[in-house]
Design a protein around this motif. Structure first.
Motif, short mmCIF file in Angstrom:
data_model
loop_
_atom_site.label_atom_id
_atom_site.label_comp_id
_atom_site.label_asym_id
_atom_site.label_seq_id
_atom_site.Cartn_x
_atom_site.Cartn_y
_atom_site.Cartn_z
N VAL A 94 33.85 43.36 35.22
CA VAL A 94 34.05 42.19 36.01
C VAL A 94 32.94 41.89 36.77
O VAL A 94 32.17 42.48 37.51
CB VAL A 94 35.15 42.69 37.28
CG1 VAL A 94 35.37 41.46 38.19
CG2 VAL A 94 36.42 43.29 36.57
N LEU A 123 38.84 36.70 46.28
CA LEU A 123 37.83 37.40 46.02
C LEU A 123 36.54 36.39 45.95
O LEU A 123 36.52 35.32 45.77
CB LEU A 123 38.10 37.66 44.48
CG LEU A 123 39.52 38.60 44.30
CD1 LEU A 123 39.63 38.83 42.84
CD2 LEU A 123 39.58 39.80 45.18
N LEU A 156 32.98 39.10 43.17
CA LEU A 156 33.17 40.56 43.23
C LEU A 156 32.96 41.14 41.94
O LEU A 156 33.24 40.65 40.83
CB LEU A 156 34.68 40.76 43.53
CG LEU A 156 35.13 41.98 43.26
CD1 LEU A 156 36.35 42.49 44.49
CD2 LEU A 156 36.27 42.39 42.16
N LEU A 211 39.98 51.65 42.99
CA LEU A 211 39.53 50.61 44.26
C LEU A 211 40.39 50.77 45.34
O LEU A 211 41.33 51.01 45.48
CB LEU A 211 40.15 49.09 43.82
CG LEU A 211 39.64 48.41 42.51
CD1 LEU A 211 40.20 47.08 42.32
CD2 LEU A 211 37.97 48.29 42.84
N LYS A 227 42.65 44.07 46.62
CA LYS A 227 42.53 44.95 45.71
C LYS A 227 43.87 44.54 44.58
O LYS A 227 43.62 44.39 43.43
CB LYS A 227 43.30 46.48 46.07
CG LYS A 227 42.31 47.03 47.28
CD LYS A 227 42.55 48.26 47.75
CE LYS A 227 44.10 48.33 48.39
NZ LYS A 227 44.11 47.51 49.63
N THR A 286 45.04 41.48 44.28
CA THR A 286 44.46 40.25 43.51
C THR A 286 43.34 40.53 42.62
O THR A 286 43.31 39.91 41.50
CB THR A 286 43.73 39.25 44.59
OG1 THR A 286 44.72 39.16 45.71
CG2 THR A 286 43.41 37.94 44.27
N THR A 287 42.77 41.64 42.64
CA THR A 287 41.76 41.94 41.55
C THR A 287 42.40 42.32 40.36
O THR A 287 41.95 41.91 39.43
CB THR A 287 40.87 43.14 42.15
OG1 THR A 287 40.04 42.76 43.34
CG2 THR A 287 39.72 43.55 41.00
N THR A 289 43.71 39.43 38.68
CA THR A 289 42.84 38.68 37.88
C THR A 289 42.39 39.15 36.67
O THR A 289 42.15 38.50 35.84
CB THR A 289 41.67 38.34 38.71
OG1 THR A 289 42.12 37.93 40.23
CG2 THR A 289 40.50 37.18 38.27
N PRO A 326 40.25 33.37 37.40
CA PRO A 326 39.13 33.70 38.30
C PRO A 326 38.46 32.06 38.25
O PRO A 326 38.69 31.33 37.36
CB PRO A 326 38.21 34.44 37.76
CG PRO A 326 38.27 34.38 36.15
CD PRO A 326 39.70 34.43 35.97
N VAL A 360 36.56 48.07 48.66
CA VAL A 360 36.71 46.70 48.48
C VAL A 360 37.24 46.26 50.13
O VAL A 360 37.90 46.74 50.79
CB VAL A 360 38.30 46.02 47.83
CG1 VAL A 360 37.91 44.56 47.78
CG2 VAL A 360 37.88 46.62 46.29
N GLY A 394 37.43 41.09 50.06
CA GLY A 394 37.38 40.35 48.81
C GLY A 394 35.98 40.71 48.06
O GLY A 394 35.61 39.93 46.98
#
Ligand code: ATP
Length: 238
Positions: free
Chosen positions: A9, A22, A25, A37, A45, A47-48, A51, A58, A210, A213
């Motif tokens: 990422v 984010l 990141l 995470l 987290k 949201t990561t 994505t 993103p 994290v 973001g």
């Protein structure tokens, strides 16, 4: 490092409409690792994970899986590449039996090394006992097991687990942890999101913290445990 990471990422920004969650990141996972995470509620987290899976795209940066840029793929396409997300709300089919839930997940699978429904029922002892029962009759812990088992029969090589121990009784938390360790022993790479830092410290090879973001810290369990300042500042657990 000898090989490219399984997942990389790189400097992603992502969010919901005008809300950026984010910010620049970045992190990576090697094949075979369990990486966590950790971070407070609302840190970004989930949201990561969304994505990476392609539920969100993103707005800048890249997600690379197995050497290919998957940033623009949707969730169906990333699943075809070997990713599976087990969301916090454990989406199982309540009206279908345990076996039917697994068969439906297996249906879409393409990987040769995916677990068969029979093998999954062997691995998950408590599901085997309830194979003919409706999903809705399972306890929270059993539903979590079923959600993880569905990811396995789908043929995933990288499983994204969103708070798998949330709301579970302590003795079930241990069962879920044992299952995560067992699937990792089968060669499945795991990205684990948790607010329960103890679960991460016991399971994960490496932990990323994290906050707002961004990744603010990376370390092994021993490193994180020794770093009271970081634990206190970002997790409030000292
Ligand atoms: P949690 O444990 O609460 O899920 P988290 O670290 O996973 O925490 P996220 O769920 O990624 O955090 O949320 C990060 C931020 O994004 C929060 O401020 C949250 O309010 C916001 N957010 C999450 N989902 C949405 C959405 N669908 N629309 C708008 N904002 C959202």
């Amino acid at each position: 490092m000898s090989a490219d990471p399984l997942l990389s990422v790189d400097s992603i920004d992502a969010g919901y409409g005008d809300t950026q969650v984010l910010r620049d990141l970045s992190f990576s996972i090697e094949a075979g690792e369990i990486v966590s995470l950790v971070g407070r509620n609302g840190a970004g987290k989930t949201t990561t994970l969304r994505t990476i899976m392609g539920i969100l795209q993103p707005t800048s940066g890249h997600v690379t899986y197995n050497g290919a840029d998957i940033s623009a793929l949707d969730a169906t396409e990333t699943a075809q590449q070997g990713l599976a997300l087990v969301p916090e709300e454990r989406r199982i089919f309540p009206d279908l039996t345990v076996t039917e839930n697994l068969e439906l997940a297996a249906h879409g699978g393409t990987a040769d090394d995916s677990l068969s429904v029979t093998e999954a029922l062997e691995m998950f002892e408590n599901l085997r006992e309830r194979a003919g029962n409706a999903g809705s009759s399972l306890s929270g812990g059993e539903q979590q097991m079923l959600a993880i088992a569905r990811a396995l029969v789908s043929g995933a090589d990288l499983v994204l687990l969103d708070e798998p121990t949330e709301g579970l009784a302590p003795y079930i938390v241990q069962d879920v942890m044992d299952i995560v360790a067992a699937l990792n022993e089968r060669g499945i790479t795991v990205l684990l999101v948790e607010q329960n830092v103890q679960v991460c410290l016991k399971l994960a090879d490496r932990n990323y913290l994290v906050d707002q973001g961004q990744i603010v810290y990376e370390g092994t369990a021993a490193e994180l445990e020794a770093n009271e300042d970081v634990l206190d500042r970002y997790l409030g657990v000292t």
